[in-house]
Design an enzyme around this catalytic site. Structure first.
Site, short mmCIF file in Angstrom:
data_model
loop_
_atom_site.label_atom_id
_atom_site.label_comp_id
_atom_site.label_asym_id
_atom_site.label_seq_id
_atom_site.Cartn_x
_atom_site.Cartn_y
_atom_site.Cartn_z
N LYS B 110 -0.91 -2.74 -1.02
CA LYS B 110 0.05 -1.74 -1.48
C LYS B 110 0.12 -0.53 -0.55
CE LYS B 110 0.57 -2.92 -6.26
NZ LYS B 110 -0.39 -3.93 -6.64
N GLU B 192 0.27 7.92 -7.19
CA GLU B 192 1.71 7.74 -7.01
C GLU B 192 2.44 8.51 -8.10
OE1 GLU B 192 3.67 3.91 -8.05
OE2 GLU B 192 3.72 3.68 -5.86
N HIS B 227 3.49 -5.01 -18.11
CA HIS B 227 3.71 -5.49 -16.75
C HIS B 227 3.95 -6.99 -16.67
CE1 HIS B 227 2.59 -1.45 -15.58
NE2 HIS B 227 1.60 -1.57 -16.43
N ARG B 284 6.22 -14.13 -1.51
CA ARG B 284 6.24 -15.49 -2.07
C ARG B 284 7.53 -15.68 -2.84
NH1 ARG B 284 5.68 -14.00 -7.37
NH2 ARG B 284 4.42 -12.14 -7.71
#
Lengths: 163, 493
Positions: B110, B192, B227, B284
């Site tokens: 990330k 973040e 999520h 992917r």
């Protein structure tokens, strides 16, 4: 026969077959290929459903919704309440006992939290299936669980024991 | 001798990849781990080989050599984003269907992905590394509040903590880091900025590995729970032309900047003002790739395999035309009305909807027992129509016609999905990533009086049991079941 249909922890009362038949007395059941049951009314309207019932479990497809739950006949109330309590107090999937919240001898009400379980990276609460008494704790904190492991022995108020 | 593809995966995605392999005249090799003995992907492969687990790299390479499979497709999840697997495949002289290992490492991390984004002038959320032994509070002040502490080594919500105030920062960082160590073996965090009520918009890309690449439009995946995506659409409704173009241009800059090869997805958050921020890249094929295939008519697995077989041929060099709208919903063996607990069991009756614009990527068969050992997603229902309203109508129709009945407590989230398809905000296309947890947290079953009457009457007629009568029965005088000598009416079979 009438009964209680318990879906996702919520109980629904089924009318007796006499009551149901009376309200549908003019209708005709037809079994159609593909496993569909169609109920045809004299005015030409139809209702469609599919059922699967085995070992006290009833699954129904009706009006585009699917319901899956435990079916208990009123006449065998005591015996099946025991079967139902059994299923509620047995591990359904592998996990770990995080915390035991009651001790042997505790009197509990339906819905009271009994055991905290960690499984599938989530936490679940095992709740009392009915008003009754915890007669014996069968697990310890930190214990690994396999499907079929019983958490505790439970006596439903009115005498039926689970265990 | 025809080439063979080993799919290092299972269930619905393995079946889906096998389809394109067969269409391309390629042999199909499946792997089977303990617990998957009844799995659908084993029925449809040319060859099946046992492995101890789907993450067992040496065992999988061994199967590839033994079966002489030259191509290895990783699917999604499992080893699909493990550079070590790519390297092992290439070391064995085989072809990995996907990006190169170095790109996976670069864009998979990330923090390194954010650095690449900065280099390519792609906007990211204000962020900062958590300096080892340095001043986390200063870094946090730079980023601003509210903020998210995130694990740099992995996702899925692990090692993630929301922090609203400076005084909560240190305790949250300790907890997040410990969780990250436990989940990924790496406790490194970054900070973040948190966007309130963001939309999750992602862009499908395909790169040629040499600095060229195209986008294949966007998808909206805002309907998520913890999520875990539940409902995805192509293309996202209510995005301005400027935002859409900006997203596509940013995605292409990244793909070209790292010389990305094969299919990939760039994830963004879009705020209420239409400003977008790059989050991360998935190197992917994704679960929700079917909605993109529906609106573009492109078979992404075909593109991946064609490119892997012949690196000189130019595959997917032009952005295809997009038309219509597609929606995918994920079916899980869990009960949304009881905290989403897994509801494993045996599938007794399985009927998928069919008809125009209906696609089913199924991981199950009638008679199969679904356990809890693997992911509880049992299949994907995808609909495609000429516009979003019709796609929604088609989704409602398709869910109404889906029958997955099981025994031993088996259940799915089908009713939950059907209720979503009726929700006004979903119909308007105005949702954000917090919507499901806010608005659908207390889903409960409801059966009407009429439905209960119908069920009671059907049971009285002996229907639904393993020994149901095969003749028409009137409500008045039931024809006795041929099996009635063997069981008393009213007892459970």
């Amino acid at each position: 026969m009438s009964g209680i249909y318990k879906v996702s922890g919520k109980k629904f009362a089924l009318p007796t077959s006499q009551e149901a038949s009376r309200s549908l007395s003019e209708a005709r059941w037809v079994v159609r290929p593909g496993g569909w049951l169609v109920l045809e009314f004299p005015d030409g309207t139809r209702r469609r459903l599919a059922l699967h019932e085995a070992r006290g479990q009833l699954a129904v497809a009706i009006n585009g919704r699917l319901y899956s739950g435990v079916i208990n006949e009123e006449s065998r109330h005591r015996g099946t309440e025991k079967a139902e309590a059994d299923a509620d107090l047995t591990a359904q999937f592998p996990g770990k006992v995080r915390k035991v919240l009651v001790s042997a001898g505790a009197k509990v009400a339906e819905g009271d939290s009994l055991v905290l379980v960690e499984a599938m990276k989530m936490e679940f609460t095992i709740k009392a299936p009915a008003d009754g008494k915890v007669t014996k704790i069968l697990v310890t904190e930190g214990q690994q669980l396999s499907p079929g492991d019983r958490f505790l022995d439970f006596e439903v108020n009115g005498g039926a024991s689970g265990g | 001798m025809k080439q063979k593809v080993l799919v290092a995966n299972r269930a619905e995605i393995a079946c889906r990849i096998f389809q394109t392999c067969r269409e391309m005249g390629l042999g199909t090799v499946a792997i089977a781990a303990p617990g998957d003995e009844e799995a659908r992907h084993l029925t449809y492969a040319d060859e099946v080989h046992r492995v101890p687990g789907y993450l067992d790299i040496p065992a999988i390479i061994e199967v590839a050599k033994r079966s002489r499979a030259q191509l290895i497709h990783p699917g999604y999840g499992f080893l699909s984003e493990r550079p070590a697997f790519v390297k092992a495949v290439e070391k064995a002289g085989l072809i990995f269907v996907g990006p190169r290992a170095d790109t996976m490492e670069l864009m998979g991390g990330k923090i390194s992905a954010k650095e690449i984004a900065a280099r390519e002038k792609v906007p990211t959320l204000p962020w900062a590394k958590v300096p080892a032994g340095g001043d986390i509070k200063a870094a946090a002040k730079q980023v601003g509040f509210p903020l998210l502490l995130k694990a740099s080594a992995g996702g899925g919500g692990k090692g993630m903590r929301r922090v609203d105030r400076l005084q909560d920062l240190e305790a949250a960082a300790e907890s997040a880091s410990a969780e990250a160590v436990s989940a990924f073996g790496d406790g490194t965090l970054f900070l973040e900025r948190l966007v309130e009520k963001p939309r999750h918009i992602e862009v499908q890309v395909f790169g040629d590995g040499k600095g060229g690449g195209i986008h294949l439009y966007d998808r909206e995946c805002s309907l998520q729970r913890r999520h875990q995506k539940v409902w995805e659409e192509a293309t996202a409704p209510h995005l301005t032309g400027a935002t859409r173009e900006g997203l596509y241009e940013a995605a292409i800059r990244l793909v070209r900047g790292v010389k990305y090869r094969s299919a990939g997805t760039l994830e963004f958050l879009v705020d209420a003002d239409g400003k977008f921020y790059f989050l991360e890249m998935n190197t992917r094929l994704q679960v929700e790739h079917p909605v993109t295939e529906c609106v573009t008519g492109v078979d992404l697995v075909w593109a991946q395999l064609a490119q892997a077989q012949d690196t000189e041929e130019a595959i997917l060099t032009d952005v295809p035309a997009a038309r219509g709208h597609a929606i995918e919903v994920r079916l899980y063996a869990e009960d949304p009305a009881q905290g989403f607990i897994p509801t494993p069991g045996r599938i007794e009756k399985l009927r998928w909807p069919t008809g125009p614009g209906i696609r089913v990527d199924s991981g199950i068969e009638e008679g199969q027992t679904v356990g809890t050992q693997f992911d509880s997603m049992i299949g994907k229902l995808i609909v495609f129509a000429q516009n979003r309203d019709h796609a929604l109508a088609r989704l409602r129709y398709s869910l109404d016609e889906t029958v997955i009945l099981g025994s031993a407590g088996f259940g799915t989230n089908q009713n939950y999905l059907r209720a979503l398809a009726d929700h006004s905000s979903v119909k308007e296309g105005r949702v954000d990533t917090g919507f499901l947890e806010r608005e659908f947290g207390n889903f409960a079953p409801s059966l009407s009086e009429e439905e209960l009457r119908l069920i009671a009457a059907a049971r009285a007629g002996g229907f639904g049991k393993a020994c149901a009568p095969a003749a028409a029965v009137s409500g008045k005088a039931a024809i006795p079941s041929p099996w009635s000598a063997f069981y008393k009416p009213g007892s459970s079979a």
